[in-house]
Motif scaffolding. Structure first.
Motif, PDB file in Angstrom:
ATOM      1  N   ALA A 115       0.815  -1.212   0.000  1.00 47.27           N
ATOM      2  CA  ALA A 115       0.000   0.000   0.000  1.00 47.27           C
ATOM      3  C   ALA A 115       0.850   1.263   0.000  1.00 47.27           C
ATOM      4  O   ALA A 115       0.479   2.257  -0.587  1.00 47.27           O
ATOM      5  N   GLY A 116       1.999   1.231   0.665  1.00 48.38           N
ATOM      6  CA  GLY A 116       2.861   2.399   0.691  1.00 48.38           C
ATOM      7  C   GLY A 116       2.338   3.530   1.558  1.00 48.38           C
ATOM      8  O   GLY A 116       2.857   4.637   1.502  1.00 48.38           O
ATOM      9  N   GLU A 117       1.296   3.276   2.319  1.00 48.80           N
ATOM     10  CA  GLU A 117       0.701   4.325   3.143  1.00 48.80           C
ATOM     11  C   GLU A 117       1.427   4.471   4.473  1.00 48.80           C
ATOM     12  O   GLU A 117       1.797   5.553   4.855  1.00 48.80           O
ATOM     13  N   VAL A 118       1.586   3.390   5.183  1.00 43.76           N
ATOM     14  CA  VAL A 118       2.259   3.417   6.481  1.00 43.76           C
ATOM     15  C   VAL A 118       3.693   2.965   6.247  1.00 43.76           C
ATOM     16  O   VAL A 118       3.925   1.934   5.622  1.00 43.76           O
ATOM     17  N   ASP A 119       4.663   3.741   6.720  1.00 40.80           N
ATOM     18  CA  ASP A 119       6.049   3.322   6.530  1.00 40.80           C
ATOM     19  C   ASP A 119       6.717   3.041   7.878  1.00 40.80           C
ATOM     20  O   ASP A 119       6.143   3.286   8.935  1.00 40.80           O
ATOM     21  N   TRP A 120       7.927   2.528   7.795  1.00 38.93           N
ATOM     22  CA  TRP A 120       8.663   2.098   8.986  1.00 38.93           C
ATOM     23  C   TRP A 120       8.819   3.240   9.985  1.00 38.93           C
ATOM     24  O   TRP A 120       8.710   3.033  11.194  1.00 38.93           O
ATOM     25  N   SER A 121       9.052   4.455   9.490  1.00 35.51           N
ATOM     26  CA  SER A 121       9.235   5.596  10.399  1.00 35.51           C
ATOM     27  C   SER A 121       7.945   5.900  11.164  1.00 35.51           C
ATOM     28  O   SER A 121       8.005   6.392  12.301  1.00 35.51           O
ATOM     29  N   ASP A 122       6.768   5.591  10.575  1.00 38.52           N
ATOM     30  CA  ASP A 122       5.506   5.782  11.297  1.00 38.52           C
ATOM     31  C   ASP A 122       5.456   4.874  12.525  1.00 38.52           C
ATOM     32  O   ASP A 122       4.981   5.289  13.583  1.00 38.52           O
ATOM     33  N   LEU A 123       5.947   3.639  12.368  1.00 36.07           N
ATOM     34  CA  LEU A 123       5.975   2.715  13.500  1.00 36.07           C
ATOM     35  C   LEU A 123       6.932   3.207  14.579  1.00 36.07           C
ATOM     36  O   LEU A 123       6.632   3.126  15.770  1.00 36.07           O
ATOM     37  N   MET A 124       8.065   3.743  14.170  1.00 35.60           N
ATOM     38  CA  MET A 124       9.027   4.277  15.138  1.00 35.60           C
ATOM     39  C   MET A 124       8.433   5.478  15.866  1.00 35.60           C
ATOM     40  O   MET A 124       8.498   5.561  17.094  1.00 35.60           O
ATOM     41  N   CYS A 150       1.717  -8.968  17.002  1.00 38.04           N
ATOM     42  CA  CYS A 150       2.897  -9.590  16.399  1.00 38.04           C
ATOM     43  C   CYS A 150       4.119  -8.718  16.680  1.00 38.04           C
ATOM     44  O   CYS A 150       3.999  -7.621  17.225  1.00 38.04           O
ATOM     45  N   ASN A 151       5.288  -9.197  16.276  1.00 36.19           N
ATOM     46  CA  ASN A 151       6.504  -8.406  16.469  1.00 36.19           C
ATOM     47  C   ASN A 151       6.511  -7.218  15.506  1.00 36.19           C
ATOM     48  O   ASN A 151       5.643  -7.096  14.633  1.00 36.19           O
ATOM     49  N   GLY A 152       7.479  -6.319  15.641  1.00 33.58           N
ATOM     50  CA  GLY A 152       7.520  -5.091  14.853  1.00 33.58           C
ATOM     51  C   GLY A 152       7.584  -5.315  13.358  1.00 33.58           C
ATOM     52  O   GLY A 152       6.870  -4.670  12.581  1.00 33.58           O
ATOM     53  N   LYS A 153       8.439  -6.225  12.928  1.00 31.99           N
ATOM     54  CA  LYS A 153       8.587  -6.499  11.493  1.00 31.99           C
ATOM     55  C   LYS A 153       7.285  -7.038  10.908  1.00 31.99           C
ATOM     56  O   LYS A 153       6.835  -6.615   9.843  1.00 31.99           O
ATOM     57  N   GLN A 154       6.662  -7.971  11.612  1.00 37.48           N
ATOM     58  CA  GLN A 154       5.396  -8.565  11.152  1.00 37.48           C
ATOM     59  C   GLN A 154       4.272  -7.526  11.206  1.00 37.48           C
ATOM     60  O   GLN A 154       3.393  -7.500  10.348  1.00 37.48           O
ATOM     61  N   PHE A 155       4.294  -6.649  12.211  1.00 39.60           N
ATOM     62  CA  PHE A 155       3.287  -5.599  12.318  1.00 39.60           C
ATOM     63  C   PHE A 155       3.346  -4.694  11.084  1.00 39.60           C
ATOM     64  O   PHE A 155       2.323  -4.354  10.494  1.00 39.60           O
ATOM     65  N   PHE A 156       4.560  -4.313  10.696  1.00 36.84           N
ATOM     66  CA  PHE A 156       4.733  -3.483   9.505  1.00 36.84           C
ATOM     67  C   PHE A 156       4.214  -4.221   8.267  1.00 36.84           C
ATOM     68  O   PHE A 156       3.505  -3.641   7.436  1.00 36.84           O
ATOM     69  N   LYS A 157       4.552  -5.501   8.160  1.00 36.58           N
ATOM     70  CA  LYS A 157       4.094  -6.292   7.007  1.00 36.58           C
ATOM     71  C   LYS A 157       2.564  -6.339   6.965  1.00 36.58           C
ATOM     72  O   LYS A 157       1.956  -6.212   5.900  1.00 36.58           O
ATOM     73  N   ARG A 158       1.942  -6.529   8.123  1.00 35.33           N
ATOM     74  CA  ARG A 158       0.477  -6.565   8.152  1.00 35.33           C
ATOM     75  C   ARG A 158      -0.130  -5.215   7.769  1.00 35.33           C
ATOM     76  O   ARG A 158      -1.131  -5.162   7.069  1.00 35.33           O
ATOM     77  N   CYS A 159       0.478  -4.141   8.233  1.00 35.59           N
ATOM     78  CA  CYS A 159      -0.028  -2.806   7.861  1.00 35.59           C
ATOM     79  C   CYS A 159      -0.017  -2.633   6.348  1.00 35.59           C
ATOM     80  O   CYS A 159      -0.966  -2.092   5.776  1.00 35.59           O
ATOM     81  N   THR A 160       1.055  -3.084   5.702  1.00 40.48           N
ATOM     82  CA  THR A 160       1.136  -2.920   4.254  1.00 40.48           C
ATOM     83  C   THR A 160       0.290  -3.952   3.518  1.00 40.48           C
ATOM     84  O   THR A 160      -0.462  -3.598   2.606  1.00 40.48           O
ATOM     85  N   SER A 161       0.354  -5.215   3.919  1.00 42.81           N
ATOM     86  CA  SER A 161      -0.382  -6.238   3.167  1.00 42.81           C
ATOM     87  C   SER A 161      -1.893  -6.154   3.380  1.00 42.81           C
ATOM     88  O   SER A 161      -2.659  -6.538   2.502  1.00 42.81           O
ATOM     89  N   PHE A 162      -2.332  -5.632   4.527  1.00 45.24           N
ATOM     90  CA  PHE A 162      -3.761  -5.446   4.754  1.00 45.24           C
ATOM     91  C   PHE A 162      -4.207  -4.035   4.357  1.00 45.24           C
ATOM     92  O   PHE A 162      -5.326  -3.639   4.637  1.00 45.24           O
ATOM     93  N   ARG A 163      -3.284  -3.279   3.762  1.00 48.83           N
ATOM     94  CA  ARG A 163      -3.554  -1.948   3.217  1.00 48.83           C
ATOM     95  C   ARG A 163      -4.147  -0.995   4.256  1.00 48.83           C
ATOM     96  O   ARG A 163      -5.148  -0.332   4.003  1.00 48.83           O
ATOM     97  N   ILE A 164      -3.515  -0.944   5.414  1.00 49.91           N
ATOM     98  CA  ILE A 164      -3.924   0.003   6.448  1.00 49.91           C
ATOM     99  C   ILE A 164      -3.537   1.402   5.954  1.00 49.91           C
ATOM    100  O   ILE A 164      -2.367   1.657   5.664  1.00 49.91           O
ATOM    101  N   SER A 165      -4.503   2.285   5.844  1.00 48.55           N
ATOM    102  CA  SER A 165      -4.210   3.641   5.364  1.00 48.55           C
ATOM    103  C   SER A 165      -3.550   4.452   6.469  1.00 48.55           C
ATOM    104  O   SER A 165      -3.683   4.144   7.659  1.00 48.55           O
ATOM    105  N   LYS A 166      -2.863   5.490   6.074  1.00 45.63           N
ATOM    106  CA  LYS A 166      -2.218   6.378   7.038  1.00 45.63           C
ATOM    107  C   LYS A 166      -3.275   6.989   7.960  1.00 45.63           C
ATOM    108  O   LYS A 166      -3.056   7.094   9.168  1.00 45.63           O
ATOM    109  N   ASP A 167      -4.430   7.382   7.398  1.00 46.06           N
ATOM    110  CA  ASP A 167      -5.503   7.954   8.222  1.00 46.06           C
ATOM    111  C   ASP A 167      -6.017   6.948   9.243  1.00 46.06           C
ATOM    112  O   ASP A 167      -6.243   7.289  10.406  1.00 46.06           O
TER     113      ASP A 167
END
Length: 184
Positions: A115-124, A150-167
């Motif tokens: 999705a490219g909406e949520v990035d790694w820096s958003d998690l940080m 889940c752990n941080g890496k998997q959380f990021f993957k889920r945000c992108t693969s489930f297309r969680i929007s930035k909003d």
């Protein structure tokens, strides 16, 4: 009746699902998923679609990953651990029919596209990684976003693969932080 077939770990999970909704299930029989079960899951995904609904523990996450690899585009249902626990045992079989129906009403679909909406820096910035309370914060955010813990890496993957929007991410973060402050 639910159109998709729900993939669960065992007979007790099937019984809990049937108490909550009218649905068909496929049981993985735990984490030692055989090739014949994976073929049935792939066929079910092609014909009707599947919903992966495994226990909210390490073994359940392992099974979820294996099944998802064999069933691209499948749907996921997540249940928070505290709604699946009874006397120290964590499993879908321990959840109330209401909790199961709620989890099945909040399905997430994994996509191959990022999705490219949520990035790694958003998690940080949100304190979900590299933070002393990162695990607890991911647990709370996972509940709010409906993607489980889940752990941080998997959380990021889920945000992108489930297309969680930035909003959507920021709204959940705001809700979590407000609840966190109320507790302090």
């Amino acid at each position: 009746m639910i159109k998709e077939i729900i993939v669960v770990e065992g007979k007790d999970d099937t019984a809990a699902i049937k108490r909550a909704v009218d649905a068909d299930t496929i049981e993985t029989n735990g984490s030692a998923i055989g090739e014949s079960v994976l073929r049935r899951i792939a066929l079910a995904n092609e014909r009707r679609g599947i919903i992966i609904f495994t226990d909210p523990d390490h073994a359940g996450e392992r099974i979820r990953k294996i099944v998802a690899r064999h069933a691209p585009g499948c749907k996921h249902a997540f249940l928070p651990q505290e709604l699946a626990e009874y006397k120290g045992d964590i499993g879908i079989e321990n959840a109330s029919p209401e909790a199961i129906r709620k989890a099945l009403s909040e399905l997430r679909t994994e996509t191959a596209e990022v999705a490219g909406e949520v990035d790694w820096s958003d998690l940080m910035d949100a304190g979900l990684i590299v933070h002393e309370q990162a695990a607890e914060r991911r647990l709370r955010m996972g509940k709010l976003l409906g993607i489980g813990y889940c752990n941080g890496k998997q959380f990021f993957k889920r945000c992108t693969s489930f297309r969680i929007s930035k909003d959507e991410f920021l709204a959940a973060l705001h809700e979590m932080d407000a609840a966190w402050e109320d507790q302090a």
